[in-house]
Write a protein that holds these residues in place. Structure first.
Motif, PDB file in Angstrom:
ATOM      1  N   UNK A 180       5.796  18.218   1.570  1.00  0.00           N
ATOM      2  CA  UNK A 180       5.873  18.987   0.401  1.00  0.00           C
ATOM      3  C   UNK A 180       4.801  18.473  -0.706  1.00  0.00           C
ATOM      4  N   UNK A 181       4.655  19.222  -1.596  1.00  0.00           N
ATOM      5  CA  UNK A 181       3.745  18.790  -2.623  1.00  0.00           C
ATOM      6  C   UNK A 181       4.292  17.349  -3.065  1.00  0.00           C
ATOM      7  N   UNK A 182       5.367  17.232  -3.490  1.00  0.00           N
ATOM      8  CA  UNK A 182       5.699  15.879  -3.769  1.00  0.00           C
ATOM      9  C   UNK A 182       5.660  14.721  -2.818  1.00  0.00           C
ATOM     10  N   UNK A 183       5.684  15.017  -1.773  1.00  0.00           N
ATOM     11  CA  UNK A 183       5.407  13.939  -0.837  1.00  0.00           C
ATOM     12  C   UNK A 183       4.024  13.625  -0.584  1.00  0.00           C
ATOM     13  N   UNK A 184       3.304  14.530  -0.700  1.00  0.00           N
ATOM     14  CA  UNK A 184       1.754  14.161  -0.712  1.00  0.00           C
ATOM     15  C   UNK A 184       1.428  13.367  -1.849  1.00  0.00           C
ATOM     16  N   UNK A 185       2.083  13.920  -3.199  1.00  0.00           N
ATOM     17  CA  UNK A 185       1.570  13.171  -4.451  1.00  0.00           C
ATOM     18  C   UNK A 185       2.180  11.758  -4.160  1.00  0.00           C
ATOM     19  N   UNK A 186       3.223  11.312  -3.477  1.00  0.00           N
ATOM     20  CA  UNK A 186       4.107  10.149  -3.389  1.00  0.00           C
ATOM     21  C   UNK A 186       3.199   9.361  -2.451  1.00  0.00           C
ATOM     22  N   UNK A 187       2.676  10.045  -1.523  1.00  0.00           N
ATOM     23  CA  UNK A 187       1.848   9.312  -0.370  1.00  0.00           C
ATOM     24  C   UNK A 187       0.481   8.981  -1.051  1.00  0.00           C
ATOM     25  N   UNK A 188      -0.028   9.732  -1.821  1.00  0.00           N
ATOM     26  CA  UNK A 188      -1.320   9.442  -2.484  1.00  0.00           C
ATOM     27  C   UNK A 188      -1.054   8.215  -3.640  1.00  0.00           C
ATOM     28  N   UNK A 189      -0.173   8.237  -4.186  1.00  0.00           N
ATOM     29  CA  UNK A 189       0.379   7.412  -5.216  1.00  0.00           C
ATOM     30  C   UNK A 189       0.284   5.907  -4.584  1.00  0.00           C
ATOM     31  N   UNK A 190       1.258   5.863  -3.583  1.00  0.00           N
ATOM     32  CA  UNK A 190       1.553   4.880  -2.575  1.00  0.00           C
ATOM     33  C   UNK A 190       0.289   4.125  -2.227  1.00  0.00           C
ATOM     34  N   UNK A 191      -0.765   5.031  -1.541  1.00  0.00           N
ATOM     35  CA  UNK A 191      -1.850   4.690  -1.141  1.00  0.00           C
ATOM     36  C   UNK A 191      -2.874   4.051  -2.113  1.00  0.00           C
ATOM     37  N   UNK A 192      -2.980   4.631  -3.485  1.00  0.00           N
ATOM     38  CA  UNK A 192      -3.596   4.112  -4.423  1.00  0.00           C
ATOM     39  C   UNK A 192      -3.123   2.827  -5.083  1.00  0.00           C
ATOM     40  N   UNK A 193      -1.847   2.561  -5.093  1.00  0.00           N
ATOM     41  CA  UNK A 193      -1.214   1.456  -5.106  1.00  0.00           C
ATOM     42  C   UNK A 193      -1.460   0.294  -4.491  1.00  0.00           C
ATOM     43  N   UNK A 194      -1.452   0.450  -2.958  1.00  0.00           N
ATOM     44  CA  UNK A 194      -1.903  -0.494  -2.171  1.00  0.00           C
ATOM     45  C   UNK A 194      -3.248  -0.923  -2.194  1.00  0.00           C
ATOM     46  N   UNK A 195      -4.098   0.137  -2.372  1.00  0.00           N
ATOM     47  CA  UNK A 195      -5.572  -0.222  -2.325  1.00  0.00           C
ATOM     48  C   UNK A 195      -5.915  -0.831  -3.629  1.00  0.00           C
ATOM     49  N   UNK A 196      -5.170  -0.459  -4.771  1.00  0.00           N
ATOM     50  CA  UNK A 196      -5.475  -1.183  -5.766  1.00  0.00           C
ATOM     51  C   UNK A 196      -4.966  -2.706  -5.886  1.00  0.00           C
ATOM     52  N   UNK A 197      -3.783  -3.016  -5.075  1.00  0.00           N
ATOM     53  CA  UNK A 197      -3.369  -4.334  -4.992  1.00  0.00           C
ATOM     54  C   UNK A 197      -4.229  -5.034  -4.074  1.00  0.00           C
ATOM     55  N   UNK A 198      -4.923  -4.440  -3.242  1.00  0.00           N
ATOM     56  CA  UNK A 198      -5.514  -5.028  -1.944  1.00  0.00           C
ATOM     57  C   UNK A 198      -6.795  -5.458  -2.733  1.00  0.00           C
ATOM     58  N   UNK A 199      -7.264  -4.599  -3.640  1.00  0.00           N
ATOM     59  CA  UNK A 199      -8.630  -5.034  -4.387  1.00  0.00           C
ATOM     60  C   UNK A 199      -8.314  -6.090  -5.316  1.00  0.00           C
ATOM     61  N   UNK A 200      -7.187  -6.057  -5.974  1.00  0.00           N
ATOM     62  CA  UNK A 200      -6.835  -7.256  -7.037  1.00  0.00           C
ATOM     63  C   UNK A 200      -6.892  -8.470  -6.254  1.00  0.00           C
ATOM     64  N   UNK A 201      -6.024  -8.515  -5.205  1.00  0.00           N
ATOM     65  CA  UNK A 201      -6.003  -9.780  -4.139  1.00  0.00           C
ATOM     66  C   UNK A 201      -7.341 -10.108  -3.857  1.00  0.00           C
ATOM     67  N   UNK A 202      -8.150  -9.347  -3.427  1.00  0.00           N
ATOM     68  CA  UNK A 202      -9.352  -9.898  -2.860  1.00  0.00           C
ATOM     69  C   UNK A 202     -10.353 -10.403  -4.060  1.00  0.00           C
ATOM     70  N   UNK A 203     -10.295  -9.511  -5.114  1.00  0.00           N
ATOM     71  CA  UNK A 203     -11.127 -10.037  -6.240  1.00  0.00           C
ATOM     72  C   UNK A 203     -10.492 -11.576  -6.635  1.00  0.00           C
ATOM     73  N   UNK A 204      -9.277 -11.666  -6.812  1.00  0.00           N
ATOM     74  CA  UNK A 204      -8.556 -13.085  -7.014  1.00  0.00           C
ATOM     75  C   UNK A 204      -9.050 -14.058  -6.074  1.00  0.00           C
ATOM     76  N   UNK A 205      -9.131 -13.932  -4.702  1.00  0.00           N
ATOM     77  CA  UNK A 205      -9.373 -14.676  -3.923  1.00  0.00           C
ATOM     78  C   UNK A 205     -11.191 -15.016  -3.966  1.00  0.00           C
ATOM     79  N   UNK A 206     -11.777 -13.972  -4.232  1.00  0.00           N
ATOM     80  CA  UNK A 206     -13.256 -14.186  -4.537  1.00  0.00           C
ATOM     81  C   UNK A 206     -13.506 -15.174  -5.796  1.00  0.00           C
TER      82      UNK A 206
END
Length: 118
Positions: A7-33
């Motif tokens: 449903x619409x809520x599931x898509x929003x939740x999936x998109x939010x989860x993906x954004x959080x994971x991508x942001x975390x990965x970027x932050x970790x990558x930046x910290x390592x760099x």
């Protein structure tokens, strides 16, 4: 889950989860760099310091070698012969120069010259 429709809520939740994971990965990558860059900078500074120390040691050794060579040359070179202190020609020239410059009057010049010539 692939076969189910979200449903619409599931898509929003999936998109939010993906954004959080991508942001975390970027932050970790930046910290390592950042940590890697800091380590590289420290290594470069340590290498530059080491090179400065080596250059200073080489400069000191070169100065010591030059000083030793100059001392050796000074010890080996004969002392220059001293000019005679009573060189009559030099004294006459000095008197003439003082007379020309007005330091000695005609009478003073004649008296000094007579005394010098004996």
């Amino acid at each position: 889950m692939l076969g189910r429709r979200m449903g619409r809520g599931g898509l929003v939740r999936a998109a939010a989860t993906t954004a959080v994971v991508a942001g975390t990965a970027t932050a970790v990558s930046g910290g390592m760099r950042s940590r890697q860059d800091a380590k590289s900078q420290q290594a470069a500074e340590a290498q530059a310091y080491e090179q400065q120390q080596q250059q200073a040691q080489m400069d000191y050794a070169a100065q010591q070698a030059v000083a030793a060579q100059q001392a050796q040359q000074a010890a080996a070179a004969p002392a220059p012969a001293a000019a005679p202190a009573n060189d009559m020609m030099t004294q006459l020239q000095n008197l003439a120069t003082m007379h020309t410059q007005g330091i000695l009057s005609d009478d003073e010049f004649a008296a000094a010259k007579a005394k010098l010539l004996g």
